[in-house]
Design a protein around this motif. Sequence first.
Motif, PDB file in Angstrom:
ATOM      1  N   ARG A 277       0.822  -1.331  -0.535  1.00  0.00           N
ATOM      2  CA  ARG A 277      -0.361   0.413   0.002  1.00  0.00           C
ATOM      3  C   ARG A 277       0.435   0.644   0.088  1.00  0.00           C
ATOM      4  NH1 ARG A 277      -2.819  -4.132   3.847  1.00  0.00           N
ATOM      5  NH2 ARG A 277      -1.328  -2.438   5.180  1.00  0.00           N
ATOM      6  N   GLN A 278       2.219   0.953   0.571  1.00  0.00           N
ATOM      7  CA  GLN A 278       2.718   2.525   0.278  1.00  0.00           C
ATOM      8  C   GLN A 278       3.384   3.086  -1.058  1.00  0.00           C
ATOM      9  OE1 GLN A 278       1.978   3.917   3.478  1.00  0.00           O
ATOM     10  NE2 GLN A 278       3.632   4.432   3.650  1.00  0.00           N
ATOM     11  N   LYS A 279       3.400   1.888  -1.458  1.00  0.00           N
ATOM     12  CA  LYS A 279       3.394   1.637  -2.989  1.00  0.00           C
ATOM     13  C   LYS A 279       3.262   2.204  -4.561  1.00  0.00           C
ATOM     14  CE  LYS A 279       8.057  -0.790  -2.067  1.00  0.00           C
ATOM     15  NZ  LYS A 279       8.964  -1.790  -2.237  1.00  0.00           N
ATOM     16  N   LYS A 280       1.573   1.760  -3.538  1.00  0.00           N
ATOM     17  CA  LYS A 280       0.478   1.417  -4.344  1.00  0.00           C
ATOM     18  C   LYS A 280       0.266   1.094  -4.859  1.00  0.00           C
ATOM     19  CE  LYS A 280      -0.059   7.184  -3.673  1.00  0.00           C
ATOM     20  NZ  LYS A 280       0.457   7.181  -2.734  1.00  0.00           N
ATOM     21  N   LYS A 281       1.189  -0.380  -4.507  1.00  0.00           N
ATOM     22  CA  LYS A 281       0.603  -1.845  -5.420  1.00  0.00           C
ATOM     23  C   LYS A 281      -0.904  -2.632  -5.094  1.00  0.00           C
ATOM     24  CE  LYS A 281       4.882  -0.583  -7.938  1.00  0.00           C
ATOM     25  NZ  LYS A 281       4.721  -0.670  -9.896  1.00  0.00           N
TER      26      LYS A 281
END
Length: 386
Positions: A277-281
């Motif tokens: 989620r931090q990497k928007k993946k």
Amino acid sequence: MMSTDRQIIHMDQDAFFVSVEVRKNPQLTGKPVIIGSLSDRGVVASCSYEARKFGVHSAMPARMARMLCPHGIWIRGNMDEYSKASHEITEILKENVPLIEKASIDEHYIDMTGMDRHFGTLLYAKELRAKVMKETALPISFGLSVNKTVSKMATNECKPNGELNIDKAVVQPFLNPLSIRKIPGLGEKTFIKLSDMGVKRIYELAQVHPEYMNSILGKNGIWLLQKAKGIDESPIIPYQEQKSIGTQSTFKSDSIDLVSINYLLTSMVMELAFELRQKKKQAACVTVTVRYSTREDVTKQAMIPYTALDGPLIRKVKELFRQAYQKRLLIRLVGVRLSNLVGGFEQIDLYSESEEQYSLCQAMDKIRRRFGPDAIKLASGINLNL
């Protein structure tokens, strides 16, 4: 330095989730279809172009969407079906192009640089688009230009059901009259800041001095200035080499304590999901490895609907662990890996779980970002004795 004389195709599905629903139920054709939850806390995950004419858009609260388009046809959505359709399209493209990047569940970049000597890239892009539509019965648009930024903007300008070629000589004339909102990656706060400066069109942004852009927006300002000038040297990242993320844990002593091992698996998945989620993946493949005390490794893998939420990932990991752990021997190590990563988790996960689960993940992530990744865990992910 990478040449700017590249041939980059950006292919993007038209209202992808809606298109999959229309393929399943042709009676929805031409209707204001909205994918999402109708609950008070629900949001719009996707909508048809007919619904967009009423002002409905992705991530809009369901309550507002109902006000704007009271006759809209609401569908809860099926992430499993959308994931399968996405894989269909990716496989067709992979078989027919030399280099492809899967940027999200519904868009791909294709590098055709150097292939002009064999066939015209524009003609080939048209044929490829026709092939995808024929074999999947799903609409798709494409933009062709010298880099990823311009090709994506070209696609956005010709959608739906369109194709647009922007040659090197006309890149700047194409960009100049467009709103700065059209620049991929330009956020709302940056838009407001630039608008307050009187910069609303790309041609205005392209004239701002680099030092001034750097002073107000830092590196992001220089990055935006380059995009406004049609400059983007970012490479195509081959889909076959998409990075995975994973973790493993070797026990202090070989164990058969399944309760503690399940606690550990939950904790491992939560850490990986937070990283996604931090990497928007989001991931579409889960792998679990069990190493016995005999040093024999057993690995189980499964494809899943794209997600970055704890719940579905934890359930799948525990299911795969049960499949892998058949010999009832002492365990030395367990490992979890998430792969087939693509971007855009916000849109994908809006309805893959309940709104409560989605809100819970958001709240937990906020605490983690402030106090560290170990600041909060689910009760099932603590109390480890291994």
